[in-house]
Motif scaffolding. Structure first.
Motif: not given
Length: 162
Positions: A4-6, A8-9, A38, A1-2
């Motif tokens: 940013r994705q991490a 967000w999660l 993460y 994951l980027s």
């Protein structure tokens, strides 16, 4: 994951308290452990350590529908640690044809729904947590592993009491 994705999660988890991710069958080997990183450093489950298992993830295998696993009822994972875990992850490889439902409860929402007098009464109480031999009946309860902790505590990421 980027990153940013991490982030967000993580934000979704802290906001909702639980995430359900479909398509877990597509996770490559080690994928769940990488995902766990993460949210913090993964720790092995006591049954996994006691049974000499490899890796961090215990496997719960039941094909007869029996309830010999006392963790099959309501429980909180690793609540007997001095610092209880913040996140628990499940990865269902094969769902049983009958039963097998997993339910989640928000202890923050439960606490918030209590009358103010009861919340006040519970705040400041301490409880003793001791691990029980969930997966192996030959394991003994170890009083040396007992931890006394506040009954009501803030969730580290949100500050919400639970």
């Amino acid at each position: 994951l980027s990153s940013r994705q991490a982030a967000w999660l993580q934000q979704l988890l802290w906001e909702h308290g639980v995430l359900c991710v479909s398509g877990q069958h597509a996770l490559p080997a080690g994928g769940l452990e990488r995902l766990a990183n993460y949210f913090g450093a993964p720790v092995p489950a006591p049954a996994q350590v006691a049974n000499g298992g490899q890796g961090l993830l215990p496997q719960v295998l039941r094909s007869d529908g029996s309830s010999g696993n006392s963790a099959a009822g309501w429980h909180t994972d690793l609540n007997f640690h001095a610092e209880p875990c913040t996140v628990t992850m499940l990865h269902c490889l094969v769902a049983p044809l009958k039963g097998g439902q997993t339910h989640f409860a928000s202890t923050s929402r439960g606490y918030d729904s209590l009358p103010a007098a009861e919340r006040s009464e519970l705040t400041g109480l301490k409880v003793a947590h001791m691990p029980r031999p969930f997966f192996d009946a030959s394991m003994q309860m170890d009083p040396a592993m007992t931890n006394v902790q506040p009954l009501v505590r803030p969730q580290p990421q949100t500050g919400r009491l639970a």
